[in-house]
Design a protein around this motif. Structure first.
Motif, short mmCIF file in Angstrom:
data_model
loop_
_atom_site.label_atom_id
_atom_site.label_comp_id
_atom_site.label_asym_id
_atom_site.label_seq_id
_atom_site.Cartn_x
_atom_site.Cartn_y
_atom_site.Cartn_z
N THR A 122 -1.34 -0.63 -10.66
CA THR A 122 -2.39 -1.13 -9.77
C THR A 122 -3.21 -2.23 -10.46
O THR A 122 -4.22 -2.67 -9.93
N LYS A 123 -2.76 -2.64 -11.63
CA LYS A 123 -3.34 -3.79 -12.32
C LYS A 123 -2.60 -5.03 -11.83
O LYS A 123 -1.58 -5.43 -12.39
N PRO A 162 0.84 -1.21 0.00
CA PRO A 162 0.00 0.00 0.00
C PRO A 162 0.87 1.25 0.00
O PRO A 162 1.76 1.39 0.84
N LEU A 163 0.62 2.16 -0.94
CA LEU A 163 1.40 3.39 -1.07
C LEU A 163 0.44 4.58 -1.19
O LEU A 163 -0.63 4.47 -1.80
N LYS A 164 0.87 5.72 -0.67
CA LYS A 164 0.04 6.91 -0.70
C LYS A 164 0.30 7.73 -1.95
O LYS A 164 1.45 7.91 -2.37
N VAL A 165 -0.78 8.23 -2.56
CA VAL A 165 -0.67 9.08 -3.74
C VAL A 165 -0.28 10.49 -3.29
O VAL A 165 -1.00 11.12 -2.52
N ILE A 215 -4.04 -6.52 3.21
CA ILE A 215 -5.39 -6.81 2.75
C ILE A 215 -5.63 -6.15 1.40
O ILE A 215 -5.44 -4.93 1.24
N LEU A 216 -6.05 -6.95 0.42
CA LEU A 216 -6.21 -6.48 -0.95
C LEU A 216 -7.66 -6.16 -1.30
O LEU A 216 -7.96 -5.12 -1.88
N VAL A 239 -3.20 3.35 -2.35
CA VAL A 239 -3.48 2.31 -3.34
C VAL A 239 -2.54 1.13 -3.14
O VAL A 239 -1.43 1.29 -2.63
N ILE A 240 -3.00 -0.05 -3.51
CA ILE A 240 -2.14 -1.23 -3.51
C ILE A 240 -1.41 -1.23 -4.85
O ILE A 240 -2.03 -1.38 -5.90
N ALA A 241 -0.10 -1.04 -4.82
CA ALA A 241 0.68 -0.89 -6.04
C ALA A 241 1.75 -1.97 -6.12
O ALA A 241 2.31 -2.39 -5.11
N HIS A 242 2.03 -2.38 -7.33
CA HIS A 242 3.09 -3.35 -7.62
C HIS A 242 4.21 -2.63 -8.35
O HIS A 242 3.97 -1.89 -9.31
#
Length: 292
Positions: A131-132, A75-78, A155-156, A114-117
């Protein structure tokens, strides 16, 4: 060869006024700025560093660890949105991580989490986020996971069965509602355990270790909390699952099992509400042993 977006063990080559240069193999020499150089560093020392690109697109090293590395999700903040390129995420380094518009599963806005890869863009050789997540988390059978193993979870999403969670930043697993007890938030970080590795590599998860492995450490945690609070606590069988999870990082079921074990050992009594510590040695004059 230095691996972009991951931790590397690189040798110290020489020093300059700006910092020290590390051997990056095919990437050439990579600068580690002075503010990151550990005290006492010498030529030929090997340092663990993270490699990324600075604002001028040059490879640079840091001894700081980002919140996510290439191949991981978190999880990362925009932080901001640039209408020409995309959003920028705070990943714990001076240069924010780009989340291009084309890699957004849905629009994001400043302040969102957002949950980011993290991945390396094949066209630009830069670290970017997406985020896909499906193609990155739905991997072949995970190697190295086994039942009972402690793991870090994020948690996703919530599903009819429970919660999908990211396991160790790289794989996806399922926490069934029956193993949770309290509502969880998207992006919430938790400690958990692998309850089963299913055929096809799917992972079943739980928030508590099984059997004695779960209860024994929890009883000691409860006793320590009581001692630090003057010998009593306001928590008992009637405390809400949310309160128990917040204070003891376990399910209500596990908490009740630990209280039962302590009560059978005559180490606590119920004060309705709450519990209080019982020192058997004060009552009997003998050294207390479990089961006596």
């Amino acid at each position: 060869m230095a691996d972009l977006g991951r931790l590397n063990q690189l040798p110290v080559l020489y020093s300059t006024p700006q910092g020290i240069y590390l051997g990056g193999g095919d990437h050439g020499e990579i600068l580690l700025p002075n503010r990151y150089v550990p005290r006492g560093t010498q030529i030929d020392d090997v340092l663990e560093v993270f490699i990324y690109r600075d604002s001028e697109d040059r490879l640079i090293a840091t001894t700081e660890k980002p919140l996510v590395m290439v191949g991981e999700s978190a999880p990362l903040k925009v932080v901001s949105v640039n209408r020409n390129v995309g959003a920028f995420l705070d990943w714990g380094l001076p240069k924010d991580l780009l989340l291009p518009f084309r890699q957004q599963a849905e629009p994001v806005y400043p302040g969102d989490t957002v949950i980011a890869h993290a991945m390396v863009d094949e066209k630009t050789d830069r670290i970017i986020a997406t985020t896909k997540l499906n193609k990155h988390l739905n991997k072949p059978k995970p190697v190295g996971f086994k039942a009972g193993q402690p793991v870090a979870l994020v948690i996703l999403a919530e599903t009819p069965l429970g919660y999908n969670a990211i396991v160790e930043g790289t794989h996806q697993g399922l926490l069934y509602h029956s193993n949770v007890g309290a509502r969880l938030e998207i992006g919430q970080k938790l400690k958990g355990f692998i309850s089963a590795v299913l055929p096809g590599g799917k992972l079943d998860l739980t928030l508590d270790a099984k059997g004695y492995k779960r209860v024994a450490p929890l009883t000691e945690q409860i006793l320590t909390a009581m001692q630090e609070n003057g010998g009593s606590l306001s928590f008992d069988d009637d405390s809400s699952p949310e309160v128990i999870r917040q204070n003891f990082d376990c399910s209500k079921k596990a908490f009740k099992q630990a209280l039962g074990a302590l009560f059978r050992q005559r180490r606590i009594r119920f004060t309705n509400p709450g519990i209080a510590y019982v020192d058997i040695r004060e009552n009997t004059g003998q050294e207390w042993r479990p089961g006596e």
